[in-house]
Design an enzyme around this catalytic site. Sequence first.
Site, PDB file in Angstrom:
ATOM      1  N   GLY A  10       8.312  48.785 -15.789  1.00 56.85           N
ATOM      2  CA  GLY A  10       7.913  49.409 -17.079  1.00 56.85           C
ATOM      3  C   GLY A  10       8.878  50.869 -17.341  1.00 56.85           C
ATOM      4  O   GLY A  10       9.656  51.081 -16.401  1.00 56.85           O
ATOM      5  N   ASP A  36      -0.402  42.988  -8.955  1.00 55.62           N
ATOM      6  CA  ASP A  36      -1.021  42.542  -9.981  1.00 55.62           C
ATOM      7  C   ASP A  36      -2.448  43.329  -9.900  1.00 55.62           C
ATOM      8  O   ASP A  36      -3.204  43.181  -9.150  1.00 55.62           O
ATOM      9  CB  ASP A  36      -1.403  41.089 -10.451  1.00 55.62           C
ATOM     10  N   ALA A  60       0.331  48.721 -17.063  1.00 62.24           N
ATOM     11  CA  ALA A  60      -0.696  48.644 -18.462  1.00 62.24           C
ATOM     12  C   ALA A  60      -0.111  47.802 -19.319  1.00 62.24           C
ATOM     13  O   ALA A  60       1.132  47.003 -19.234  1.00 62.24           O
ATOM     14  CB  ALA A  60      -0.323  50.129 -19.043  1.00 62.24           C
ATOM     15  N   THR A  62       1.008  47.612 -22.996  1.00 58.98           N
ATOM     16  CA  THR A  62       1.360  48.595 -23.897  1.00 58.98           C
ATOM     17  C   THR A  62       1.420  47.997 -25.287  1.00 58.98           C
ATOM     18  O   THR A  62       2.009  48.819 -26.165  1.00 58.98           O
ATOM     19  CB  THR A  62       2.271  49.452 -23.423  1.00 58.98           C
ATOM     20  N   THR A 101      -3.002  57.977 -22.408  1.00 56.21           N
ATOM     21  CA  THR A 101      -2.386  58.033 -23.922  1.00 56.21           C
ATOM     22  C   THR A 101      -2.848  58.842 -24.956  1.00 56.21           C
ATOM     23  O   THR A 101      -4.126  58.750 -24.709  1.00 56.21           O
ATOM     24  CB  THR A 101      -2.115  56.489 -24.439  1.00 56.21           C
ATOM     25  N   ASP A 102      -2.295  59.316 -25.842  1.00 61.51           N
ATOM     26  CA  ASP A 102      -2.842  59.923 -26.990  1.00 61.51           C
ATOM     27  C   ASP A 102      -3.639  59.023 -27.870  1.00 61.51           C
ATOM     28  O   ASP A 102      -4.681  59.440 -28.853  1.00 61.51           O
ATOM     29  CB  ASP A 102      -1.769  60.536 -27.978  1.00 61.51           C
ATOM     30  N   TYR A 125      -6.211  48.754 -27.946  1.00 62.39           N
ATOM     31  CA  TYR A 125      -5.306  49.356 -26.787  1.00 62.39           C
ATOM     32  C   TYR A 125      -6.005  50.668 -26.444  1.00 62.39           C
ATOM     33  O   TYR A 125      -6.164  50.978 -25.231  1.00 62.39           O
ATOM     34  CB  TYR A 125      -3.780  49.616 -27.348  1.00 62.39           C
ATOM     35  N   LYS A 129      -7.682  51.707 -22.691  1.00 61.84           N
ATOM     36  CA  LYS A 129      -6.950  53.001 -22.039  1.00 61.84           C
ATOM     37  C   LYS A 129      -8.185  53.978 -21.792  1.00 61.84           C
ATOM     38  O   LYS A 129      -8.337  54.339 -20.797  1.00 61.84           O
ATOM     39  CB  LYS A 129      -5.922  53.401 -22.790  1.00 61.84           C
ATOM     40  N   TRP A 150       4.164  58.981 -27.361  1.00 63.13           N
ATOM     41  CA  TRP A 150       5.136  58.585 -28.066  1.00 63.13           C
ATOM     42  C   TRP A 150       6.489  58.519 -26.813  1.00 63.13           C
ATOM     43  O   TRP A 150       7.336  59.237 -27.076  1.00 63.13           O
ATOM     44  CB  TRP A 150       5.414  59.459 -29.243  1.00 63.13           C
TER      45      TRP A 150
HETATM   46  N1  LIG Z   1       4.953  53.360 -24.237  1.00 60.78           N
HETATM   47  C1  LIG Z   1       4.509  54.716 -24.891  1.00 60.78           C
HETATM   48  O1  LIG Z   1       4.847  54.845 -25.911  1.00 60.78           O
HETATM   49  C2  LIG Z   1       3.264  55.188 -24.083  1.00 60.78           C
HETATM   50  C3  LIG Z   1       2.534  56.323 -25.071  1.00 60.78           C
HETATM   51  C4  LIG Z   1       1.608  56.787 -24.449  1.00 60.78           C
HETATM   52  C5  LIG Z   1       1.126  56.544 -23.103  1.00 60.78           C
HETATM   53  N2  LIG Z   1       1.723  55.368 -22.660  1.00 60.78           N
HETATM   54  C6  LIG Z   1       1.125  55.087 -21.191  1.00 60.78           C
HETATM   55  O2  LIG Z   1       1.996  55.400 -20.321  1.00 60.78           O
HETATM   56  C7  LIG Z   1       1.999  54.466 -19.124  1.00 60.78           C
HETATM   57  C8  LIG Z   1       3.287  53.918 -18.826  1.00 60.78           C
HETATM   58  O3  LIG Z   1       3.736  53.285 -19.868  1.00 60.78           O
HETATM   59  P1  LIG Z   1       5.101  52.329 -20.110  1.00 60.78           P
HETATM   60  O4  LIG Z   1       5.709  52.876 -21.475  1.00 60.78           O
HETATM   61  O5  LIG Z   1       5.877  52.512 -18.960  1.00 60.78           O
HETATM   62  O6  LIG Z   1       4.635  50.930 -20.402  1.00 60.78           O
HETATM   63  P2  LIG Z   1       5.687  49.506 -20.173  1.00 60.78           P
HETATM   64  O7  LIG Z   1       7.004  49.890 -20.319  1.00 60.78           O
HETATM   65  O8  LIG Z   1       4.950  48.581 -21.072  1.00 60.78           O
HETATM   66  O9  LIG Z   1       5.391  49.237 -18.682  1.00 60.78           O
HETATM   67  C9  LIG Z   1       4.183  48.726 -18.055  1.00 60.78           C
HETATM   68  C10 LIG Z   1       4.128  47.710 -16.982  1.00 60.78           C
HETATM   69  O10 LIG Z   1       3.041  47.384 -16.650  1.00 60.78           O
HETATM   70  C11 LIG Z   1       3.356  45.808 -16.166  1.00 60.78           C
HETATM   71  N3  LIG Z   1       2.073  45.342 -15.987  1.00 60.78           N
HETATM   72  C12 LIG Z   1       1.318  44.664 -16.983  1.00 60.78           C
HETATM   73  N4  LIG Z   1       0.304  44.070 -16.499  1.00 60.78           N
HETATM   74  C13 LIG Z   1       0.188  44.401 -15.086  1.00 60.78           C
HETATM   75  C14 LIG Z   1      -0.692  43.927 -14.122  1.00 60.78           C
HETATM   76  N5  LIG Z   1      -1.713  43.174 -14.376  1.00 60.78           N
HETATM   77  N6  LIG Z   1      -0.177  44.561 -13.042  1.00 60.78           N
HETATM   78  C15 LIG Z   1       0.845  45.201 -12.655  1.00 60.78           C
HETATM   79  N7  LIG Z   1       1.617  45.549 -13.611  1.00 60.78           N
HETATM   80  C16 LIG Z   1       1.611  45.172 -15.030  1.00 60.78           C
HETATM   81  C17 LIG Z   1       4.229  45.621 -17.410  1.00 60.78           C
HETATM   82  O11 LIG Z   1       4.670  44.367 -16.829  1.00 60.78           O
HETATM   83  P3  LIG Z   1       5.322  43.222 -18.052  1.00 60.78           P
HETATM   84  O12 LIG Z   1       6.241  43.834 -18.785  1.00 60.78           O
HETATM   85  O13 LIG Z   1       5.349  41.953 -17.226  1.00 60.78           O
HETATM   86  O14 LIG Z   1       3.815  43.055 -19.133  1.00 60.78           O
HETATM   87  C18 LIG Z   1       5.107  46.612 -17.191  1.00 60.78           C
HETATM   88  O15 LIG Z   1       6.268  46.262 -16.217  1.00 60.78           O
HETATM   89  C19 LIG Z   1       0.938  53.411 -19.534  1.00 60.78           C
HETATM   90  O16 LIG Z   1      -0.385  53.963 -19.094  1.00 60.78           O
HETATM   91  C20 LIG Z   1       0.857  53.595 -21.034  1.00 60.78           C
HETATM   92  O17 LIG Z   1      -0.202  53.278 -21.537  1.00 60.78           O
HETATM   93  C21 LIG Z   1       2.833  54.896 -23.119  1.00 60.78           C
END
Ligand SMILES: NC(=O)c1ccc[n+]([C@@H]2O[C@H](COP(=O)([O-])OP(=O)(O)OC[C@H]3O[C@@H](n4cnc5c(N)ncnc54)[C@H](OP(=O)(O)O)[C@@H]3O)[C@@H](O)[C@H]2O)c1
Length: 296
Positions: A10, A36, A60, A62, A101-102, A125, A129, A150
């Site tokens: 991710g 997983d 996550a 997301t 997350t926010d 979502y 979270k 964000w």
């Molecule tokens: N992106 C945002 O804007 C944002 C904002 C605020 C907070 N956050 C938080 O920041 C954190 C990191 O977000 P990110 O942007 O890096 O998210 P991301 O790019 O969607 O990466 C999440 C990763 O987790 C993997 N995943 C999904 N289900 C899984 C499972 N059961 N076991 C193991 N891995 C799994 C996904 O794989 P697949 O791609 O194969 O599903 C993906 O590689 C999360 O906690 C998210 O809630 C994100």
Amino acid sequence: MHILVTGADGRVGRALARAALPQGATLTALGRQQLDITDPQAVDRLLTLHACSVVVNTAAFTAVDRAETETAAAMAINGEGPAHLARACAARGIPLIHLSTDYVFDGRSPEPYREDAPMAPLSVYGASKAAGEEAVRWLQPDHAILRVSWLYGGERGDFVRAMVGAIRAGRPLRVVDDQIGGLTHSDSVATAVLALADKMLRQSLERGTYHFAAGGAASWHEIAALILSELTRAGIGPVPLEATSAAAYGLPAARPANSLLDCGKFDRLVGAERPHWQDRLIPELRRILDEPVKPA
Ligand SMILES: NC(=O)c1ccc[n+]([C@@H]2O[C@H](COP(=O)([O-])OP(=O)(O)OC[C@H]3O[C@@H](n4cnc5c(N)ncnc54)[C@H](OP(=O)(O)O)[C@@H]3O)[C@@H](O)[C@H]2O)c1
């Protein structure tokens, strides 16, 4: 310090894998194929296999809009997965850093959100979270929950890349102007996580919840306007930019109108760099523009 990262493929997982580690630190990054987090036996097995001093959970679900209909998957990954990790970490005496997350807030506050503000998610979502946070608090007291907002950065698609792609293609932009937040680069989050881990392991850090976001505040429309002006300056575009409301835009999941996180506690106790969103975005745009353009 040996750091075990989940969700390695991710945005934040990849940023951690490419980040400069504190002196003497090593890192193992496990993607979904290797671990997983919804499988409690796999969590136990992998934590036994990889002796580590701290676990960082970036895994996550997301896809905020898809979560509205894929509720079971969102709850399993964002709610139950962190519970499995928290239980396994507690059994082994390993601290857990969990990303959140926010979107756990309803965004109705006129002020940036502090860590102790009540959670009141507007979306599936956000609720999933919030459930993950509660599980971590309950099952592994030796934790830090890092709420971020964000995110962009890296090669995966994001708002910034979507805007650049549209401007390059000459498509007009229609962007929401009634949601504000802190646009935060994933590399900044990785630096924050590593600083947090380092402080936790030196036993000098209060356990609990932290907020981390870029400095400054802007609406999606203001961010789009900056991207458009930088690209126009580089000879790409311009295209028309129209402001719209979140209600008129009509995405399936409701988002907070105010996504701003008060990061005072992080600044006081952790103190890693928190660049202003504009200062981080402008060099990132130059980097994106220097990449070879992929055929459409
Ligand atoms: N992106 C945002 O804007 C944002 C904002 C605020 C907070 N956050 C938080 O920041 C954190 C990191 O977000 P990110 O942007 O890096 O998210 P991301 O790019 O969607 O990466 C999440 C990763 O987790 C993997 N995943 C999904 N289900 C899984 C499972 N059961 N076991 C193991 N891995 C799994 C996904 O794989 P697949 O791609 O194969 O599903 C993906 O590689 C999360 O906690 C998210 O809630 C994100």
